[in-house]
Design an enzyme around this catalytic site. Structure first.
Site, PDB file in Angstrom:
ATOM      1  N   ARG A  66       0.851  -1.191   0.000  1.00 41.16           N
ATOM      2  CA  ARG A  66       0.000   0.000   0.000  1.00 41.16           C
ATOM      3  C   ARG A  66       0.886   1.239   0.000  1.00 41.16           C
ATOM      4  O   ARG A  66       1.934   1.277   0.638  1.00 41.16           O
ATOM      5  CB  ARG A  66      -0.910   0.018   1.233  1.00 41.16           C
ATOM      6  CG  ARG A  66      -2.078  -0.934   1.118  1.00 41.16           C
ATOM      7  CD  ARG A  66      -3.003  -0.817   2.301  1.00 41.16           C
ATOM      8  NE  ARG A  66      -2.409  -1.359   3.504  1.00 41.16           N
ATOM      9  CZ  ARG A  66      -1.838  -0.653   4.463  1.00 41.16           C
ATOM     10  NH1 ARG A  66      -1.807   0.661   4.402  1.00 41.16           N
ATOM     11  NH2 ARG A  66      -1.317  -1.239   5.505  1.00 41.16           N
ATOM     12  N   TYR A 194      -1.834  -3.263  -6.698  1.00 41.25           N
ATOM     13  CA  TYR A 194      -1.616  -3.942  -5.416  1.00 41.25           C
ATOM     14  C   TYR A 194      -2.920  -4.028  -4.603  1.00 41.25           C
ATOM     15  O   TYR A 194      -3.681  -3.046  -4.523  1.00 41.25           O
ATOM     16  CB  TYR A 194      -0.539  -3.216  -4.586  1.00 41.25           C
ATOM     17  CG  TYR A 194      -0.469  -3.831  -3.202  1.00 41.25           C
ATOM     18  CD1 TYR A 194       0.112  -5.089  -3.033  1.00 41.25           C
ATOM     19  CD2 TYR A 194      -1.047  -3.211  -2.105  1.00 41.25           C
ATOM     20  CE1 TYR A 194       0.110  -5.706  -1.793  1.00 41.25           C
ATOM     21  CE2 TYR A 194      -1.044  -3.822  -0.856  1.00 41.25           C
ATOM     22  CZ  TYR A 194      -0.472  -5.070  -0.706  1.00 41.25           C
ATOM     23  OH  TYR A 194      -0.484  -5.682   0.508  1.00 41.25           O
ATOM     24  N   LYS A 203      -9.715  -2.158   1.833  1.00 42.18           N
ATOM     25  CA  LYS A 203      -9.301  -1.047   2.701  1.00 42.18           C
ATOM     26  C   LYS A 203     -10.066   0.235   2.365  1.00 42.18           C
ATOM     27  O   LYS A 203     -10.432   0.996   3.255  1.00 42.18           O
ATOM     28  CB  LYS A 203      -7.802  -0.799   2.566  1.00 42.18           C
ATOM     29  CG  LYS A 203      -6.940  -2.004   2.858  1.00 42.18           C
ATOM     30  CD  LYS A 203      -7.127  -2.485   4.260  1.00 42.18           C
ATOM     31  CE  LYS A 203      -6.121  -3.581   4.598  1.00 42.18           C
ATOM     32  NZ  LYS A 203      -6.317  -4.096   5.946  1.00 42.18           N
ATOM     33  N   HIS A 223     -10.168  -2.221  11.813  1.00 38.64           N
ATOM     34  CA  HIS A 223      -9.141  -3.097  11.249  1.00 38.64           C
ATOM     35  C   HIS A 223      -8.928  -4.245  12.240  1.00 38.64           C
ATOM     36  O   HIS A 223      -7.923  -4.280  12.964  1.00 38.64           O
ATOM     37  CB  HIS A 223      -7.855  -2.265  11.076  1.00 38.64           C
ATOM     38  CG  HIS A 223      -6.791  -2.943  10.273  1.00 38.64           C
ATOM     39  ND1 HIS A 223      -5.456  -2.612  10.387  1.00 38.64           N
ATOM     40  CD2 HIS A 223      -6.844  -3.914   9.333  1.00 38.64           C
ATOM     41  CE1 HIS A 223      -4.746  -3.351   9.553  1.00 38.64           C
ATOM     42  NE2 HIS A 223      -5.563  -4.149   8.907  1.00 38.64           N
ATOM     43  N   SER A 245      -0.932  -3.917  10.151  1.00 40.31           N
ATOM     44  CA  SER A 245      -0.729  -4.878   9.069  1.00 40.31           C
ATOM     45  C   SER A 245       0.514  -5.734   9.319  1.00 40.31           C
ATOM     46  O   SER A 245       1.539  -5.217   9.761  1.00 40.31           O
ATOM     47  CB  SER A 245      -0.546  -4.121   7.753  1.00 40.31           C
ATOM     48  OG  SER A 245      -1.582  -3.195   7.598  1.00 40.31           O
ATOM     49  N   CYS A 247       1.108  -8.133  11.494  1.00 39.18           N
ATOM     50  CA  CYS A 247       1.488  -8.384  12.892  1.00 39.18           C
ATOM     51  C   CYS A 247       0.775  -9.616  13.448  1.00 39.18           C
ATOM     52  O   CYS A 247       0.669  -9.775  14.667  1.00 39.18           O
ATOM     53  CB  CYS A 247       1.176  -7.172  13.763  1.00 39.18           C
ATOM     54  SG  CYS A 247       2.290  -5.803  13.481  1.00 39.18           S
ATOM     55  N   ASP A 274      -9.468  -9.611   9.127  1.00 36.54           N
ATOM     56  CA  ASP A 274      -8.889  -8.285   8.837  1.00 36.54           C
ATOM     57  C   ASP A 274      -9.812  -7.111   9.159  1.00 36.54           C
ATOM     58  O   ASP A 274      -9.331  -6.065   9.548  1.00 36.54           O
ATOM     59  CB  ASP A 274      -8.475  -8.227   7.357  1.00 36.54           C
ATOM     60  CG  ASP A 274      -7.549  -7.059   7.033  1.00 36.54           C
ATOM     61  OD1 ASP A 274      -6.628  -6.783   7.831  1.00 36.54           O
ATOM     62  OD2 ASP A 274      -7.752  -6.397   6.009  1.00 36.54           O
ATOM     63  N   ARG A 372       1.638 -12.344  -1.135  1.00 35.28           N
ATOM     64  CA  ARG A 372       0.304 -12.599  -0.579  1.00 35.28           C
ATOM     65  C   ARG A 372      -0.358 -13.828  -1.167  1.00 35.28           C
ATOM     66  O   ARG A 372      -0.010 -14.282  -2.250  1.00 35.28           O
ATOM     67  CB  ARG A 372      -0.604 -11.398  -0.885  1.00 35.28           C
ATOM     68  CG  ARG A 372      -0.139 -10.081  -0.279  1.00 35.28           C
ATOM     69  CD  ARG A 372      -0.638  -9.942   1.110  1.00 35.28           C
ATOM     70  NE  ARG A 372      -0.164  -8.728   1.769  1.00 35.28           N
ATOM     71  CZ  ARG A 372      -0.837  -8.138   2.769  1.00 35.28           C
ATOM     72  NH1 ARG A 372      -1.973  -8.621   3.201  1.00 35.28           N
ATOM     73  NH2 ARG A 372      -0.333  -7.076   3.363  1.00 35.28           N
TER      74      ARG A 372
HETATM   75  C1  OXD Z   1      -3.054  -4.716   5.236  1.00 41.36           C
HETATM   76  C2  OXD Z   1      -3.767  -5.858   4.639  1.00 41.36           C
HETATM   77  O1  OXD Z   1      -2.125  -4.188   4.605  1.00 41.36           O
HETATM   78  O2  OXD Z   1      -4.650  -6.412   5.322  1.00 41.36           O
HETATM   79  O3  OXD Z   1      -3.413  -4.335   6.354  1.00 41.36           O
HETATM   80  O4  OXD Z   1      -3.499  -6.205   3.487  1.00 41.36           O
HETATM   81 MN    MN Z   2      -5.084  -5.384   7.158  1.00 39.94          MN
END
Ligand code: OXD
Ligand code: MN
Length: 584
Positions: A66, A194, A203, A223, A245, A247, A274, A372
């Site tokens: 991002r 992306y 998002k 989130h 993100s 974590c 998420d 991903r």
């Molecule tokens: C992020 C995702 O970047 O969930 O938070 O992809």
């Molecule tokens: Mn996320």
């Protein structure tokens, strides 16, 4: 509101594609899309015997995370976006973006995807239409959202929808802009393929636009993962947990309890990994819905130990992005189950072998650190039977988690809701590869929402307090930190499945089954109440609250809050003063 067909026509005129294809999500259409994608090279078919239904995509190397610096909230006045967001005036944003979108789909196909975030037709759900010129984006949206006739029926009956316009625009960094117009319920994203920039339901809609709508409509878009923990008596308690993100939200959402707990009959039921949309129910509890229908997870580090449930989920019908390719057209990434194979192709498309280095002598990753997988949630072996319940699930505990090598204890509990809001608001975490910027650097990430809050964060914190005022039985709020290190730089807590032990302490607190010890920052477990195979000395160290470190930590929050001026609730300031007084 304009008819949806009028909007699609308007966009078609602007982008001038060769043809327009409406996406209905039928199996036949998906097969055709894949065929077209294989032919153009946008996607690559994987070994169908070993990975049925799976394919691969390689991003432009300049487009792998991002881009927060190119993400804007475009409200008519700057104050509505607040000091933590990039702001652009709507007129300027539309003018600049129109230049980019003008003719951007020349000679290409424009795909129109009507989608629902949340169960179709539920009063909690939101409808969107994404227009895009990328097959990869269409195929991802088909996994991540609900697409099909029922959504078209809602649109035809005049349902409100978010207008989501996306074009790859040659993946030109100079043309990259991710624009949100909350007042127009509109998203314009150009120049990036992306996930977080281009799958606009995720998002952009489900967090930035939804958080703005939620503020006006009295709910929260967060989130957060949502997961249920079933005890041996069959009672299921749900938690919602916010982490920045990369974590470990996805791993925690489908955590496998240590064997001894499985034997006793504990089970975990995943609702989402998420995003959570949270509302106050008529019973005065907080209820949560996962608006998504798939997982868009980080591959590196995912393996049978860190996340066995995800390994099963991604064994079929999965899109892999920027991982490494093996000779037999299967996939590999750093931290997967398999030792490094010979003769791989890395995420850049170059031949790669163990120890491959770049021109400057730096060791190269085979898979990009933010590579991903995109997989349907329906394939998750521990999927909650309630994952798509339009009422959602009742939340017993909210968890805020940060990545901190020091200072923050393994777990602590807030004194009450407002103190919990303060805890979330003051979160700082070490940067990961999921966003551009220097990995490891400490940055503020209140409620893990810094990149995703679609309006002024002072109003956002105030809104959290208002929601709490409307809850008769609010969830307890906790902060966790799985990442604390000892003096030698080693992680002190084993993490992964072992985190279940901390979850059980939190749930015991929610049911008043265990007492806690007071510290100046909140309530921590008594040594012995965290049922872990670690020495009491290590547990003590994991839970320790160092007064001088905390005095400095808290002092730094003043500056953060000051930037919001008088917009920030006095009740947040009160928490700050009360805490500061503990250390004088
Ligand atoms: C992020 C995702 O970047 O969930 O938070 O992809
Ligand atoms: Mn996320």
């Amino acid at each position: 509101m304009a008819n949806f067909n009028d909007w699609v026509k308007e966009v078609e005129t602007l982008c001038s594609p060769r043809k327009v294809v409406w996406i209905d999500g039928s199996a036949e259409q998906v097969e055709n899309l894949k065929k077209d994608g294989f032919q153009s090279g946008e996607i690559i078919e994987l070994n169908q015997d070993k990975l049925p239904g799976c394919f691969y995509h390689r991003s432009n190397p300049n487009d792998v995370a991002r881009t927060e610096e190119l993400t804007f909230i475009c409200t008519s006045d700057k104050e509505s976006a607040g000091p933590t967001n990039n702001w652009m005036a709507p007129k300027e944003a539309y003018t600049r973006a129109k230049e980019i979108f003008k003719g951007s789909m020349d000679g290409k196909t424009m795909y129109v995807i009507p989608f629902s975030m949340g169960p179709v037709g539920s009063q909690f759900s939101k409808i969107g239409i994404q227009v895009t010129d990328s097959i990869y984006v269409v195929l991802n949206m088909l996994i991540m959202t609900r697409v099909g006739k029922p959504v078209m029926d809602l649109l035809s009956s005049g349902a409100e929808f978010t207008k989501c316009l996306h074009s790859l625009a040659g993946l030109d960094e100079k043309k990259r802009l991710i624009l949100h117009f909350p007042e127009d319920n509109t998203i314009w994203s150009a120049g990036s393929g992306y996930g977080g920039n281009a799958l606009l339901g995720k998002k952009c809609l489900a967090l930035r636009i939804a958080s703005y709508l939620a503020k006006n409509e009295g709910w929260l878009a967060e989130h957060m993962l949502i997961t249920g923990i079933e005890d041996p008596q069959g009672n299921v308690d749900y938690i919602a947990a916010a982490f920045p993100s990369a974590c470990g939200k996805t791993n925690l959402a489908m955590i496998l309890p240590p064997e001894e707990f499985e034997r006793k009959g504990y089970k975990v039921w995943t609702v989402g990994d998420d995003i959570a949309w949270l509302r106050v129910g008529s019973d005065g509890r907080l209820w949560a819905v996962n608006p998504e229908a798939g997982f868009f997870g980080v591959a590196p580090g995912t393996n049978s130990k860190s996340n066995p449930n995800m390994m099963k989920t991604i064994s079929r019908n999965t899109i892999f992005t920027n991982v490494a390719l093996k000779d037999d057209k299967t996939v590999w990434w750093e931290g997967c189950d398999e030792a490094v194979p010979d003769n791989m192709t890395d995420w850049l498309g170059n031949k790669w072998n163990a120890g491959s280095k770049d021109k400057a002598g730096k060791t190269l990753f085979a898979a990009h650190p933010n590579s991903r997988f995109t997989a349907p949630i329906s394939q998750c072996p521990c999927l909650s039977p309630k994952w798509s319940d339009s009422k959602g699930v009742p939340i017993s505990a909210i968890i805020f988690g940060a990545r901190r090598s020091g200072v923050v204890p393994l777990v602590y509990e807030s004194h009450n809701w407002t103190h919990g809001v303060y805890m979330g608001a003051t979160m700082r975490s070490e940067r990961t590869a999921a966003q551009s910027g220097k990995v490891g650097e400490l940055r503020r990430d209140p409620m893990a929402m810094i990149p995703f809050c679609g309006y002024n964060m002072a109003d956002y914190f105030n809104h959290w307090i208002d929601v709490g005022d409307n809850l008769k039985s609010p969830p307890k709020i906790f902060q966790v930190n799985w990442f604390r290190k000892d003096a030698g730089g080693q992680f002190m807590w084993p993490g992964f499945g072992e985190n279940f032990r901390v979850l059980l302490w939190m749930l015991a607190r929610c049911k008043n089954k265990v007492s806690a010890a007071e510290t100046p920052i909140g309530l921590i477990p008594k040594i012995g109440d965290i049922d872990a195979h670690l020495s009491p000395a290590v547990i003590q160290q994991l839970l320790s609250v160092n007064n001088s470190e905390w005095e400095s930590e808290i002092g730094q929050h003043n500056k953060f809050f000051e930037q919001f001026g008088t917009r920030l609730s006095e009740r947040i300031w009160q928490e700050q003063y009360t805490l500061q007084e503990q250390f004088v």
